[in-house]
Design an enzyme around this catalytic site. Sequence first.
Site, short mmCIF file in Angstrom:
data_model
loop_
_atom_site.label_atom_id
_atom_site.label_comp_id
_atom_site.label_asym_id
_atom_site.label_seq_id
_atom_site.Cartn_x
_atom_site.Cartn_y
_atom_site.Cartn_z
N HIS A 194 32.54 27.14 30.79
CA HIS A 194 33.96 27.16 30.40
C HIS A 194 34.22 26.72 28.98
CE1 HIS A 194 34.42 28.05 34.59
NE2 HIS A 194 35.49 28.68 34.17
N GLU A 436 33.52 36.97 43.85
CA GLU A 436 32.66 36.07 43.05
C GLU A 436 31.53 35.46 43.88
OE1 GLU A 436 35.04 33.87 39.96
OE2 GLU A 436 36.31 33.54 41.71
N ASP A 460 30.61 33.88 38.18
CA ASP A 460 30.28 33.19 39.42
C ASP A 460 29.42 34.05 40.33
OD1 ASP A 460 31.30 30.56 39.32
OD2 ASP A 460 33.33 31.37 39.38
N CYS A 507 36.14 40.95 35.45
CA CYS A 507 36.79 40.05 34.49
C CYS A 507 35.86 38.92 34.07
CB CYS A 507 38.10 39.50 35.05
SG CYS A 507 37.86 38.47 36.49
C1 PEP Z 1 34.05 34.61 36.81
O1 PEP Z 1 33.56 33.80 37.59
O2 PEP Z 1 33.43 35.62 36.39
C2 PEP Z 1 35.42 34.45 36.33
C3 PEP Z 1 36.02 35.38 35.63
O3 PEP Z 1 36.03 33.27 36.58
P1 PEP Z 1 35.67 31.90 35.82
O4 PEP Z 1 34.75 32.22 34.69
O5 PEP Z 1 36.94 31.32 35.35
O6 PEP Z 1 35.02 31.10 36.91
MG MG Z 2 34.87 32.41 38.59
#
Ligand code: PEP
Ligand code: MG
Length: 579
Positions: A194, A436, A460, A507
Amino acid sequence: MKTFIGIPASAGIAIAKAFVYVDETTFEIPRFRIDKTMAAAEWDRLQQAVTRAAEEVSALHKRAQQEVSREHADIFQAHLFLLEDTDFHDQIKNLLDTNLLNVEWIVWDVSREISHKLMQSPDPVFRERAVDIADISRRIICNLLGITCSRTALAELDKDIILAAHDLMPSDMLTMNKSRVKGIALDEGSSTCHTAILARAFNIPAVMGLSDFSKQINDGEMLALNGTSGNITVNPDKQSLTQYKTDEKEQQKQIKRLNSLRELPAQTTDGYRVALKANIGFLEEAASLKQYGAEGIGLYRSEFLYITPGKAAEEETQYHAYSHVLKAMGKHSVTIRTIDVGGDKIAPELLTVNEKNPLLGWRAIRLSLANPGLFKVQLRAMLRASVHGTMRIMFPLISGIEEMEQALALLDEARAECKKKKQPWSDSVEVGAMIEIPSAAITADILAEKSDFFSIGTNDLIQYSLAVDRGNEKVSYLGDALHPAVLRFLKQTIDAAHAKGIKAAVCGELASDPEVTGILLGLGLDELSMAAPSIPRIKEIIRSVSLESCKALAVQALQGRSIAEVRAAADEWALQHGI
Ligand code: PEP
Ligand code: MG
């Protein structure tokens, strides 16, 4: 001169002096007994530290009023009130007189006790105060110890620097004075953690996974960092500096060329149209999306609303944030993900729990379903904001149909509550599941019955299908999207969506990886959502290939027995298409 190579995490070049950040949650607070005769002197020492802390906060308050938003200024105002809080001072004085311990320890003990109590409150405003208490006590203790509180120093940066640290919490990223942070270099992390996602959102070049880099350099040493290649040079000589500057010019030229594609559609040479959307974490980002040609927001990580220090996620705050983003996007749709806290991320201060395996723990939709009150606050805010544009809602980390049904039932309850209050919402809001977890991909046909769309969170999905912690640089080499298992999960999910007549998006960070664009298109994805600066490059690729050739590549990739075989197919295809 010394060179390091890490994981490229956010593109761009930075040249500036190092600022080595040490997270002071790890610093030791001394604890020792004092003589009764010393209690008055300890109390005096505390008063002086509080005065210095108040001076620092006043200066920050003034600067925030001039430079940042009112909300940030209000946070410092709240800190000033807390520094004068008589209850806080009385509790310290009582403990000092009865326990006869040094005042650093007493401040820490009292603030820990108050924070703990506040954290138990169901009211977010009280939980928010817990964060403030922790912040001001940290500031007082740093003053008592005569050390620079580095987290505070991050907010107060007044010179351009490259931030070097072992690791950074997303909340550190929010606190820091972003205009002065020209680059980020971390010992830990990967391109999908993140902190990397935030670095890209803020357009700050970053390199992660540098092992013990932060221990090997000193504050003030000159650094040159290339977030595209993952190179960092310490004390670069003239020749090396020239190379970094040349690379920078080259990258800027490429950006200029790609920007000319802004108004053109993301369409293959044989007419297949893909929607290219942006991922955002902050409402302020919405304004800049047009410049990259984003056709909407495919992922709004709403949890960042919960972690801006000192800010409660009240219904009105959320309603205004969502409305702002919807209005800013006009005719384009905005996909808001309900909060995804826990795991490796965010809001540790607000929703803290100690877990042995946080990545397999109480996060995302699990946390929302366990706190229906808190969840419905968010759902109501979303529904109310939906009248201001085109909204899609999606639920993170859905593991199976039960969770999807529970979330939908709570959404129905939220609608009923809005109705009762005569608050309008839009009937055309689509509701989707994020795919995910392997269990969701495998049961995607069942989930499709209850979903208006799918969005595949590959960060994920890769983490959970390959058992690779996405934030751990030691195993990041294993987190490869070209693993045949990942491709099969993608195919299964996309096929299940299309069989039910709904759209499928990606995404996760994979959406912006030029190496897999051909495969993703060939698998039939309808939408790719990514950090906005990546959109032009992906559009350029899409416009230069045919869907037919992408489909042939996908068939070949799916036949690959190993990562190497899949990669060989992807590389050959890229070579043929000049990518
Ligand atoms: C993912 O897991 O690909 C996602 C888009 O969510 P995050 O990265 O916020 O966990
Ligand atoms: Mg995610």
